[in-house]
Design a protein around this motif. Structure first.
Motif, mmCIF file in Angstrom:
data_model
loop_
_atom_site.group_PDB
_atom_site.id
_atom_site.type_symbol
_atom_site.label_atom_id
_atom_site.label_comp_id
_atom_site.label_asym_id
_atom_site.label_seq_id
_atom_site.Cartn_x
_atom_site.Cartn_y
_atom_site.Cartn_z
ATOM 1 N N TYR A 121 -12.433 -2.823 -8.653
ATOM 2 C CA TYR A 121 -13.636 -2.416 -7.925
ATOM 3 C C TYR A 121 -13.791 -0.901 -7.892
ATOM 4 O O TYR A 121 -14.891 -0.368 -8.073
ATOM 5 C CB TYR A 121 -13.590 -2.963 -6.496
ATOM 6 C CG TYR A 121 -14.553 -2.277 -5.553
ATOM 7 C CD1 TYR A 121 -15.904 -2.616 -5.544
ATOM 8 C CD2 TYR A 121 -14.114 -1.290 -4.677
ATOM 9 C CE1 TYR A 121 -16.798 -1.979 -4.691
ATOM 10 C CE2 TYR A 121 -14.994 -0.645 -3.830
ATOM 11 C CZ TYR A 121 -16.336 -0.994 -3.833
ATOM 12 O OH TYR A 121 -17.211 -0.340 -3.003
ATOM 13 N N TYR A 122 -12.696 -0.197 -7.670
ATOM 14 C CA TYR A 122 -12.776 1.254 -7.505
ATOM 15 C C TYR A 122 -13.156 1.949 -8.815
ATOM 16 O O TYR A 122 -13.906 2.928 -8.815
ATOM 17 C CB TYR A 122 -11.442 1.782 -6.960
ATOM 18 C CG TYR A 122 -11.130 1.227 -5.596
ATOM 19 C CD1 TYR A 122 -11.714 1.757 -4.457
ATOM 20 C CD2 TYR A 122 -10.295 0.127 -5.452
ATOM 21 C CE1 TYR A 122 -11.446 1.237 -3.198
ATOM 22 C CE2 TYR A 122 -10.032 -0.413 -4.200
ATOM 23 C CZ TYR A 122 -10.611 0.143 -3.076
ATOM 24 O OH TYR A 122 -10.364 -0.391 -1.848
ATOM 25 N N LYS A 135 2.781 3.057 -7.755
ATOM 26 C CA LYS A 135 2.259 4.364 -7.373
ATOM 27 C C LYS A 135 1.203 4.165 -6.312
ATOM 28 O O LYS A 135 0.670 3.065 -6.141
ATOM 29 C CB LYS A 135 1.703 5.117 -8.573
ATOM 30 C CG LYS A 135 0.469 4.503 -9.212
ATOM 31 C CD LYS A 135 -0.023 5.368 -10.359
ATOM 32 C CE LYS A 135 -1.287 4.780 -10.995
ATOM 33 N NZ LYS A 135 -1.786 5.638 -12.107
ATOM 34 N N ASN A 136 0.886 5.238 -5.601
ATOM 35 C CA ASN A 136 -0.071 5.160 -4.511
ATOM 36 C C ASN A 136 -1.492 5.396 -5.000
ATOM 37 O O ASN A 136 -1.733 6.230 -5.875
ATOM 38 C CB ASN A 136 0.267 6.181 -3.434
ATOM 39 C CG ASN A 136 1.609 5.921 -2.779
ATOM 40 O OD1 ASN A 136 2.034 4.780 -2.667
ATOM 41 N ND2 ASN A 136 2.288 6.973 -2.348
ATOM 42 N N GLY A 137 -2.437 4.667 -4.416
ATOM 43 C CA GLY A 137 -3.839 4.898 -4.706
ATOM 44 C C GLY A 137 -4.321 4.220 -5.973
ATOM 45 O O GLY A 137 -3.624 3.404 -6.585
ATOM 46 N N ALA A 139 0.845 -1.205 0.000
ATOM 47 C CA ALA A 139 0.000 0.000 0.000
ATOM 48 C C ALA A 139 0.876 1.249 0.000
ATOM 49 O O ALA A 139 0.597 2.241 0.677
ATOM 50 C CB ALA A 139 -0.975 0.004 1.167
ATOM 51 N N GLY A 140 1.943 1.179 -0.802
ATOM 52 C CA GLY A 140 2.842 2.315 -0.923
ATOM 53 C C GLY A 140 3.958 2.021 -1.906
ATOM 54 O O GLY A 140 4.369 0.860 -2.067
ATOM 55 N N PRO A 186 -4.364 -8.003 -1.343
ATOM 56 C CA PRO A 186 -3.212 -7.362 -1.980
ATOM 57 C C PRO A 186 -3.538 -6.225 -2.953
ATOM 58 O O PRO A 186 -2.729 -5.890 -3.813
ATOM 59 C CB PRO A 186 -2.585 -8.526 -2.743
ATOM 60 C CG PRO A 186 -3.750 -9.346 -3.179
ATOM 61 C CD PRO A 186 -4.723 -9.265 -2.044
ATOM 62 N N GLY A 187 -4.710 -5.626 -2.875
ATOM 63 C CA GLY A 187 -5.072 -4.553 -3.789
ATOM 64 C C GLY A 187 -5.663 -5.085 -5.082
ATOM 65 O O GLY A 187 -5.394 -6.223 -5.479
ATOM 66 N N PRO A 188 -6.471 -4.281 -5.761
ATOM 67 C CA PRO A 188 -7.166 -4.742 -6.970
ATOM 68 C C PRO A 188 -6.234 -5.201 -8.081
ATOM 69 O O PRO A 188 -6.474 -6.235 -8.713
ATOM 70 C CB PRO A 188 -7.978 -3.517 -7.400
ATOM 71 C CG PRO A 188 -8.147 -2.715 -6.162
ATOM 72 C CD PRO A 188 -6.894 -2.921 -5.357
#
Length: 270
Positions: free
Chosen positions: A258-259, A95-97, A33-34, A148-150
């Motif tokens: 998802y986002y 990258k973040n986000g 997450a970074g 682990p993020g999308p």
């Protein structure tokens, strides 16, 4: 029980339970997450007050840090059952986000590391089943987290496939063959092509810009996976993907962002 020879640096964390009580049969892949370096990953888990750790970290500098010896159980997946069986890997984002992407070269290094772990621990088939019975594990199955993020989460089937190619003796990852990702309306509609890219992220950006799809060299849709963001958003509005955390879980497990889908839902209903 040995550690990976692929390690570039060692920054040991005191946060572990000592010898694991189960043989290694799982590999849990997390994201940091970074966008951080391997050294930073090591330093994050170095203080005792952190109360967390991982066996390995892969930084966005494409280096691998060893934080906890494989023989020991790290504190990474919010589950004693999983962490006793799994080698845990924290992977830095590019990258973040957003959908928390990782770079192509870091993905390749992750595949190298997972292959090495499988070989040394006698895992002959690196499976991803979408559940705890497979080799590859997700943190979100054990805790209320988006790890682990999308983006990385959507790559688990690909990672398993590429690792198994190597375990069977084919040492080349698909993308290392100079594969081009083609952006078209459909595979058969050659005239609609807007570009051919070596970098998948660039191909995705082109596809998003023109509302097209990304295909691999065999004509398989790589992005969006199966359906466009707009199609998914309208299915969500009709109730086809559930609500709240169920919606997030189902879309993510199906390989979708998802986002991005939720953003389009919000745009449509405004």
């Amino acid at each position: 029980m040995t550690n990976s020879p692929l390690v570039n640096l060692r920054i040991y964390s005191p946060n572990h339970s000592g010898r694991r009580n189960q043989p290694i049969t799982k590999i849990a892949i997390h994201h940091t997450a970074g966008a951080v370096s391997a050294e930073t990953i090591g330093n994050i888990f170095k203080p005792r007050t952190r109360r967390a750790s991982c066996n390995y970290g892969i930084g966005n500098d494409n280096k691998i840090v060893l934080c906890v010896d494989e023989k020991n159980r790290s504190w990474c997946t919010s589950s004693s059952w999983c962490d006793n069986r799994a080698v845990t890997i924290e992977v830095a984002n590019s990258k973040n986000g957003g959908n928390w992407p990782i770079s192509d070269r870091v993905l390749t290094t992750l595949i190298d590391l997972v292959t090495d772990i499988c070989k040394r621990n006698g895992i002959k088939n690196c499976t991803y089943t979408g559940g705890k019975d497979g080799v590859l594990q997700k943190h979100e199955w054990y805790s209320n987290t988006n790890c682990p993020g999308p983006y990385l989460g959507s790559k688990f089937s690909y990672i398993a496939s590429e690792v198994n190619k190597r375990l069977r003796g084919n040492k080349s990852v698909s993308k290392s063959k100079g594969e081009l990702y083609r952006v078209r309306k459909s595979w058969s509609d050659v005239k609609s092509q807007k570009g051919a890219f070596k970098n998948l992220d660039n191909a995705k950006r082109c596809a998003d810009r023109f509302g097209l799809k990304v295909f691999d060299e065999n004509g398989k849709i790589i992005y969006p996976i199966g359906k466009t963001i707009d199609q998914l958003a309208r299915e969500v509005i009709r109730g086809g993907w559930g609500n709240g955390e169920e919606r997030k879980r189902r879309l993510t497990q199906a390989g979708y962002d998802y986002y991005a889908v939720q953003k389009r839902v919000n745009q449509i209903i405004q």
